[in-house]
Design a protein around this motif. Structure first.
Motif, short mmCIF file in Angstrom:
data_model
loop_
_atom_site.label_atom_id
_atom_site.label_comp_id
_atom_site.label_asym_id
_atom_site.label_seq_id
_atom_site.Cartn_x
_atom_site.Cartn_y
_atom_site.Cartn_z
N ARG A 38 13.00 -6.21 3.11
CA ARG A 38 12.76 -5.53 3.29
C ARG A 38 11.89 -4.90 2.80
O ARG A 38 11.07 -5.17 1.96
N CYS A 39 11.16 -4.29 3.28
CA CYS A 39 10.48 -2.87 3.30
C CYS A 39 10.94 -1.57 2.35
O CYS A 39 12.24 -0.88 3.61
N SER A 40 10.51 -1.28 2.04
CA SER A 40 11.81 0.32 0.99
C SER A 40 10.84 1.07 2.04
O SER A 40 11.89 2.22 2.09
N HIS A 43 0.57 -5.30 5.77
CA HIS A 43 -1.53 -4.65 6.92
C HIS A 43 -1.09 -3.55 8.15
O HIS A 43 -2.37 -3.05 8.45
N GLU A 44 -0.23 -3.89 8.61
CA GLU A 44 -0.08 -3.71 9.68
C GLU A 44 0.40 -2.58 9.91
O GLU A 44 -0.20 -1.70 10.62
N LEU A 45 1.40 -2.10 9.30
CA LEU A 45 1.58 -0.68 9.34
C LEU A 45 1.51 0.26 8.22
O LEU A 45 2.29 0.93 8.26
N HIS A 46 1.00 -0.83 6.93
CA HIS A 46 0.94 0.41 5.59
C HIS A 46 -0.30 0.60 5.53
O HIS A 46 -0.43 1.36 3.99
N GLY A 47 -1.21 -0.46 6.67
CA GLY A 47 -2.91 0.14 5.76
C GLY A 47 -3.09 -0.84 4.82
O GLY A 47 -4.07 -0.80 3.67
N GLY A 48 -2.57 -2.29 4.38
CA GLY A 48 -2.70 -2.83 2.81
C GLY A 48 -3.79 -3.66 3.06
O GLY A 48 -4.51 -3.87 4.35
N ASP A 49 -4.12 -4.39 2.53
CA ASP A 49 -5.21 -5.60 2.62
C ASP A 49 -4.89 -6.17 2.96
O ASP A 49 -5.72 -7.44 3.87
N GLY A 50 -3.96 -6.79 3.17
CA GLY A 50 -3.46 -8.54 4.06
C GLY A 50 -3.04 -9.27 3.19
O GLY A 50 -3.36 -10.55 4.14
N ALA A 51 -3.91 -8.78 1.74
CA ALA A 51 -3.78 -10.52 1.10
C ALA A 51 -2.33 -11.26 0.47
O ALA A 51 -1.34 -9.79 0.59
N VAL A 52 -2.68 -12.24 0.54
CA VAL A 52 -0.99 -12.83 0.44
C VAL A 52 -0.69 -12.85 -1.35
O VAL A 52 -1.62 -13.26 -2.31
N ASN A 54 0.53 -1.44 0.11
CA ASN A 54 -0.12 0.19 -0.22
C ASN A 54 0.68 1.00 0.09
O ASN A 54 1.30 1.61 0.97
N GLY A 55 1.60 1.26 -1.24
CA GLY A 55 2.38 2.94 -1.22
C GLY A 55 3.82 2.21 -1.26
O GLY A 55 4.29 3.14 -0.96
#
Length: 140
Positions: A89-91, A118-127, A73-74
């Motif tokens: 790694r996370c960008s 999902h937890e830190l960037h508000g993503g949907d949590g989908a794999v 998510n971004g």
């Protein structure tokens, strides 16, 4: 200029090994260096072969070890393989996790990315199942 014909070379060798029910070690020892050589020669259609052999766990693992990004998510996650270990790694946050040299550890990091996003960037949590080495594996 890329080598579009490299997929036909790779696919012929992979098909022959599969047809002969080659042992996993033989497939790794033949196809791993072949992937490296073709990539060094600017293999620009390697993704097509990656998709074609996605159901072969050994070949899927070899392609995964080239490294890849997973959208978030971004932000994006990047899974790399170096020194016989996986890293995620996370960008935005840098190192999120690592794992040993197994397909299961790679896939655990793909799932960890979905959770992190999902937890830190508000993503949907989908794999993103397209980047899993073994999407059929049961999760404990």
């Amino acid at each position: 200029m890329g080598r579009a014909d490299a997929s036909s070379i790779f696919d012929r060798v992979a098909d022959a090994l599969i047809a002969e029910n080659a042992a996993d070690t033989l497939k790794r020892n033949v196809l791993g260096p072949l992937i490296d050589a073709l990539r060094d020669a600017d293999w620009d259609t390697w993704g097509e072969s990656r998709e074609r052999y996605a159901n072969d766990l050994v070949i899927a693992e070899l392609f995964a070890k080239l490294g890849h990004e997973i959208d978030g998510n971004g932000v994006y996650g990047e899974i790399d393989f170096a020194d016989s270990a996986w890293s995620l790694r996370c960008s935005r946050h840098g190192l999120v996790g690592g794992g040993t040299d197994t397909p299961g550890e790679h896939d655990r990091l793909v799932r960890l990315w979905a959770q992190h996003d999902h937890e830190l960037h508000g993503g949907d949590g989908a794999v993103d199942t397209d980047v899993l080495i073994d999407p059929q594996a049961v999760i404990d």
